[in-house]
Design a protein around this motif. Structure first.
Motif, PDB file in Angstrom:
ATOM      1  N   THR A 173       0.611  -1.329   0.472  1.00  0.00           N
ATOM      2  CA  THR A 173      -0.605   0.097   0.151  1.00  0.00           C
ATOM      3  C   THR A 173       1.006   1.500  -0.152  1.00  0.00           C
ATOM      4  N   PRO A 174       0.398   2.418  -0.774  1.00  0.00           N
ATOM      5  CA  PRO A 174       1.498   3.988  -0.662  1.00  0.00           C
ATOM      6  C   PRO A 174       1.980   4.088   1.024  1.00  0.00           C
ATOM      7  N   GLN A 189       4.570   2.334   0.491  1.00  0.00           N
ATOM      8  CA  GLN A 189       6.210   2.055  -0.417  1.00  0.00           C
ATOM      9  C   GLN A 189       7.083   3.274  -0.230  1.00  0.00           C
ATOM     10  N   ARG A 206       9.189   9.958  -8.453  1.00  0.00           N
ATOM     11  CA  ARG A 206       7.976  11.122  -7.465  1.00  0.00           C
ATOM     12  C   ARG A 206       8.337  11.789  -6.222  1.00  0.00           C
ATOM     13  N   LYS A 221      -1.618  17.632  -6.751  1.00  0.00           N
ATOM     14  CA  LYS A 221      -1.403  16.595  -8.008  1.00  0.00           C
ATOM     15  C   LYS A 221      -0.307  15.980  -7.564  1.00  0.00           C
ATOM     16  N   VAL A 281       1.843  13.044  -6.486  1.00  0.00           N
ATOM     17  CA  VAL A 281       2.016  12.538  -5.918  1.00  0.00           C
ATOM     18  C   VAL A 281       1.093  12.404  -4.475  1.00  0.00           C
ATOM     19  N   PRO A 282      -0.234  12.179  -4.961  1.00  0.00           N
ATOM     20  CA  PRO A 282      -0.911  12.300  -3.659  1.00  0.00           C
ATOM     21  C   PRO A 282      -0.676  10.940  -3.111  1.00  0.00           C
ATOM     22  N   SER A 283      -0.691   9.646  -3.076  1.00  0.00           N
ATOM     23  CA  SER A 283      -1.008   9.149  -3.020  1.00  0.00           C
ATOM     24  C   SER A 283       0.513   8.526  -1.879  1.00  0.00           C
ATOM     25  N   ALA A 284       1.266   9.176  -1.836  1.00  0.00           N
ATOM     26  CA  ALA A 284       2.237   9.034  -1.380  1.00  0.00           C
ATOM     27  C   ALA A 284       1.947   9.266   0.037  1.00  0.00           C
ATOM     28  N   HIS A 285       2.494   9.033   1.977  1.00  0.00           N
ATOM     29  CA  HIS A 285       2.009   9.339   2.996  1.00  0.00           C
ATOM     30  C   HIS A 285       2.429  10.743   2.871  1.00  0.00           C
ATOM     31  N   ARG A 317       5.241  13.453   1.913  1.00  0.00           N
ATOM     32  CA  ARG A 317       5.522  14.538   1.079  1.00  0.00           C
ATOM     33  C   ARG A 317       6.025  15.410   1.631  1.00  0.00           C
TER      34      ARG A 317
END
Length: 318
Positions: free
Chosen positions: A75-76, A79, A85, A191, A193-197, A201
């Motif tokens: 999961t993000p 990862q 990224r 916009k 890398v919104p999936s990163a923790h 981020r």
């Protein structure tokens, strides 16, 4: 009431931003330059952000190894970010530096209470940018919001009561440019890398901002002894209240209360900044200007309240 702690966390984050302008003015009063002030802020914020990222990684790894987390390893949250990224996040952090430089430089020419009001023009500037890009005419609630913001700004800035002769045009221009820069940051940052923790981020975005700043303003303060004076205290306070507390508080609270309510609570930055300017910097803020502040706040929260009411009515209807 169960969401109260999340509301308070977002409120604390917004109020932290409101303290920054006063600290910057005090640092200028000690003779420090723009690059030194912003440089120590980002250096402190970067260190704190990476400490938080390291703590977050340790905690997630501990949960995974003990079986306490239900999230799979791919999961993000677990990862590892690729360098592509990471670079995107570093680039996304650049507009915050531009905003800070413009905003802090405006404080050399205009009162802090006016500078924060000019920065808050990002609300209607964002609407204008989106309307032009999407080729859509703003709706009635948006037009009412813009009228409130415009009228509130005239009052809050003291233009109606005292005219424009006391304002430095360069300072006003820098304040408005900071609002444009902040609008672009809001539009584009989500916009990246919104999936990163959130902790990762934030750390990479602050790092990108620091690298850009050190290219523009080489960090001589690291080697000439300035860092080990009052500058270190100013940098720590700016890094704490500007680059560390808000992202952490928003990451905790926003997922639970939603972006609409977060936008409403985020308006707390304005009155805090004006209050700090009045009580700490002894800047005069008239009753008419306070009415303008209230109108600006109404202009900020009105669209969000309308969205919340609309969503609630749709939920009831369904």
């Amino acid at each position: 009431m169960k969401d109260m702690k999340y509301l308070i966390s977002v409120l604390i984050g917004a109020m932290s931003y409101g303290i920054l302008s006063t600290i910057v003015v005090l640092a200028y009063g000690q003779g420090y330059k723009l690059g030194e002030v912003v440089g120590t802020q980002l250096l402190t914020g970067c260190i704190l952000a990476w400490l938080l990222a390291a703590f977050t990684k340790m905690r997630l790894n501990r949960k995974r190894s003990s079986g306490g987390s239900t999230a799979p390893a791919d999961t993000p949250a677990f990862q590892a970010l690729t360098w592509k990224r990471r670079l995107l996040l570093m680039l996304a952090g650049a507009p915050t530096v531009v905003t800070g430089l413009l905003y802090y430089q405006s404080l050399r020419y205009i009162p802090a209470s006016l500078a924060i009001i000019l920065l808050f023009q990002f609300t209607w500037i964002s609407v204008l940018i989106q309307a032009v890009s999407k080729r859509q005419r703003p709706d009635k609630i948006t037009m009412l919001t813009l009228l409130l913001l415009f009228g509130g700004t005239l009052l809050a800035a003291g233009i109606l009561g005292q005219g424009t002769s006391r304002f430095n045009l360069l300072g006003v221009a820098l304040g408005l440019l900071s609002a444009v820069s902040y609008s672009l940051f809001i539009i584009f940052s989500g916009k990246a890398v919104p999936s990163a923790h959130p902790a990762y981020r934030s750390a990479w975005m602050v790092t990108g901002g620091m690298v850009l700043l050190f290219i523009m303003f080489p960090p001589h303060f690291l080697f000439n002894g300035l860092l080990w004076g009052p500058l270190l205290l100013f940098g720590f306070l700016l890094g704490l209240f500007g680059a560390f507390i808000p992202p952490v508080m928003f990451a905790i609270g926003v997922p639970h209360i939603g972006g609409g309510m977060a936008g409403i609570l985020g308006a707390a930055e304005l009155p805090v900044a004006v209050l700090m300017s009045s009580f700490v910097l002894n800047e005069h803020v008239s009753g008419l200007q306070w009415i303008g502040v209230v109108l600006v706040l109404l202009g900020v929260v009105l669209p969000e309240l309308y969205k919340l009411r609309w969503s609630n009515s749709e939920a009831v209807a369904s």
